[in-house]
Design an enzyme around this catalytic site. Sequence first.
Site, PDB file in Angstrom:
ATOM      1  N   ALA A 262     -18.901 -14.818  12.022  1.00 45.89           N
ATOM      2  CA  ALA A 262     -19.860 -15.755  12.904  1.00 45.89           C
ATOM      3  C   ALA A 262     -20.056 -16.491  13.672  1.00 45.89           C
ATOM      4  CB  ALA A 262     -20.307 -16.678  11.767  1.00 45.89           C
ATOM      5  N   ASP A 263     -21.281 -16.416  14.802  1.00 39.13           N
ATOM      6  CA  ASP A 263     -21.578 -16.807  15.942  1.00 39.13           C
ATOM      7  C   ASP A 263     -21.959 -18.141  15.922  1.00 39.13           C
ATOM      8  OD1 ASP A 263     -20.166 -14.998  18.438  1.00 39.13           O
ATOM      9  OD2 ASP A 263     -20.126 -14.098  17.067  1.00 39.13           O
ATOM     10  N   ARG A 264     -23.355 -18.056  14.845  1.00 42.24           N
ATOM     11  CA  ARG A 264     -23.921 -19.442  14.270  1.00 42.24           C
ATOM     12  C   ARG A 264     -24.214 -18.962  12.667  1.00 42.24           C
ATOM     13  NH1 ARG A 264     -27.481 -22.975  17.863  1.00 42.24           N
ATOM     14  NH2 ARG A 264     -26.631 -21.771  19.780  1.00 42.24           N
ATOM     15  N   ALA A 272     -25.492 -15.064  12.609  1.00 39.61           N
ATOM     16  CA  ALA A 272     -26.011 -14.038  13.822  1.00 39.61           C
ATOM     17  C   ALA A 272     -23.780 -14.012  13.876  1.00 39.61           C
ATOM     18  CB  ALA A 272     -26.117 -15.253  14.524  1.00 39.61           C
TER      19      ALA A 272
END
Length: 373
Positions: A262-264, A272
């Site tokens: 995950a990036d966010r 995301a």
Amino acid sequence: MTDPANTLRSLIFDVDSATNKATLSVLDQLRLPDETMYTKIVNVQDAWDAIRSMRIRGAPLIAVVAVLGLAVDLSSNELTIGELDLISGIDEVKAFVTTKMEYLKTSRPTAVNLFNAMDELKSFIDDDAIKTREEVVSAIVQHAYLMLERDVSDNKAIGSHGADDLLSRHVHPEGVCVVTICNTGSLATAGWGTALGVARELQRRGKLRSIAALETRPYNQGSRLTAYEIMQEQMPNPILLCDSMAASYLKSKGADVCVVGADRVCANGDTANKIGTFQLSIIAKEMGVEFFVASPFTTLDVELESGDMIEIEERPDGEMLESSGAPKGMKCWNPAFDVTPAKYISGIITEKGVLKPSADGTFDVKGFVSMHS
């Protein structure tokens, strides 16, 4: 199994104990798997360029390289040291450093880890106890080194929590069959990895039955990087899949779980991650396959209520067209990330533990963050 500490190093960071000067080299991941080449980072611009060009990538590693790059710039770059020599007041020194932090934030907008790392560092140097330029630089170098160590230990904790949770349900004597996307291993972090770190921990326990990696177009992080790590680690029964094969693979070959990075992660659990993750989650839901997100606690962004609020980075057309064989002049849409709605996610694995949805299927990310902060 090969020891990852001896085989895969996304970066090399060192601090001279006598001078407190730092040095940094990063592995150019655009050249993998054909060539292993490290590039020196001597200032903030070098760090920004390495992040923006995707020579280094992965949300945890982006944050680490940004902080380390700043430490190198302030402690070892003669041009920056000369600029600092012209500044007299401590407030001006801190403002000078803050400007560099804000610039680093512009390198890639989607991954929250970068923003959190810069904000944490700013709070650290804003302490009134730091009264001189030398103390500012020393504090940043020390913080950078501690952040590097913390990333590896956090990743190992993510792997342990993830393996514990999966093995509490999946009891096949040969272990768990895992599917993943993009690259979330040692090459995406300071070491060990997040989602791939869960697979690595399962392997360490003798409970990884197979692993399938999606190629992850258009940058092919899965085929270039994850497959490279899987082969280096001699993971059992590895298979590489085109992104479009995921549904057929889950239906005909079967898998126990998809584990992605995950990036966010938003307050409601919307996540995301690399483009293609959303469609993999839909396929997993349809096939009755668990779908877990594995990421550091710092990836949880409770300031954003839902994925609709996430800024999605779009990359240049050429990055897709040059590798696709498309005719000259063709236009394309090239988002680097997509957002997986929380309803498709079985759980979020962090170094603090595994967050599961409540009985109504919703995630209380704010409550989880509050409990563990």
